[in-house]
Motif scaffolding. Structure first.
Motif, short mmCIF file in Angstrom:
data_model
loop_
_atom_site.label_atom_id
_atom_site.label_comp_id
_atom_site.label_asym_id
_atom_site.label_seq_id
_atom_site.Cartn_x
_atom_site.Cartn_y
_atom_site.Cartn_z
N ILE A 15 49.92 27.53 23.20
CA ILE A 15 50.07 28.89 24.17
C ILE A 15 49.42 29.95 23.36
O ILE A 15 49.74 30.46 22.21
N VAL A 16 48.31 30.75 23.96
CA VAL A 16 47.51 31.56 23.43
C VAL A 16 46.89 32.71 24.43
O VAL A 16 47.11 32.56 25.53
N ASP A 17 46.57 33.61 23.80
CA ASP A 17 46.13 34.72 24.66
C ASP A 17 44.68 34.24 25.44
O ASP A 17 44.01 33.29 25.04
N ARG A 18 44.44 34.91 26.64
CA ARG A 18 43.37 34.18 27.52
C ARG A 18 42.03 34.24 26.70
O ARG A 18 41.39 33.34 26.78
N ARG A 42 51.75 33.54 32.06
CA ARG A 42 52.07 35.10 31.89
C ARG A 42 53.43 35.11 31.07
O ARG A 42 54.34 34.42 31.54
N THR A 58 50.13 40.05 28.50
CA THR A 58 51.08 38.82 28.78
C THR A 58 50.35 37.87 29.22
O THR A 58 51.02 36.87 29.41
N GLU A 59 49.10 37.87 29.73
CA GLU A 59 48.45 36.96 30.28
C GLU A 59 47.87 35.71 28.98
O GLU A 59 47.31 36.18 28.10
N LYS A 60 48.34 34.48 29.45
CA LYS A 60 48.22 33.61 28.32
C LYS A 60 47.42 32.18 29.04
O LYS A 60 47.30 32.03 30.14
N TYR A 61 47.04 31.30 28.11
CA TYR A 61 46.66 29.92 28.45
C TYR A 61 47.76 29.04 27.84
O TYR A 61 48.22 29.09 26.49
N GLY A 91 49.92 33.47 19.32
CA GLY A 91 50.10 32.18 19.62
C GLY A 91 51.06 31.27 19.15
O GLY A 91 51.76 31.62 18.21
#
Length: 131
Positions: A15-18, A42, A58-61, A91
């Protein structure tokens, strides 16, 4: 006839930032993990709380990959060093054991053996047809 594949695999969840998502997927592919699914996510913290804590987006992949158990340490080490996942806020990555899959072709695909088996001509069905 090929011997059955009995390779333990795990699902790697990263899980990381976009803005880091594509770079992480490229790095995973460089490590031989070619099946990566990127999902948009998110975080659940409120904007006020994020402002107080000084945290960013807060938006993540959420990236789902499948990895042979013996490769986990190497790939986790790469993620920690190259993508600084040891640093707070950059992340997280973790694995979940896979107990079973739906047949030997699926196992071969998920455990990254499909190409080798395809070259040997020892599997049939969709994978040998080049999916």
């Amino acid at each position: 006839m090929a011997e059955p594949v009995h390779k333990k695999i795990k699902m790697l969840i990263t899980i990381v930032d976009r803005e880091s998502g594509e770079d992480v997927v490229r790095a995973l592919r460089g490590e031989g993990l070619h099946y990566n699914m990127m999902l948009m996510g998110r975080g659940t913290a409120s904007s006020e709380l994020l402002d107080i804590l000084g945290l960013g987006e807060t938006e993540k992949y959420v990236i789902l990959s499948f990895i042979a158990e013996e490769r986990v340490r190497q790939v986790m080490s790469m993620l920690e060093s190259d993508h600084e996942l040891r640093e707070a806020g950059n992340g997280i990555a973790f694995t979940v054991p896979i107990g079973s899959v739906g047949g030997p072709t699926t196992l071969a695909f998920l455990s990254q053996l499909a190409e080798r088996l395809k070259e040997e001509g020892s599997i049939h069905g969709n994978i040998s047809k080049g999916i």
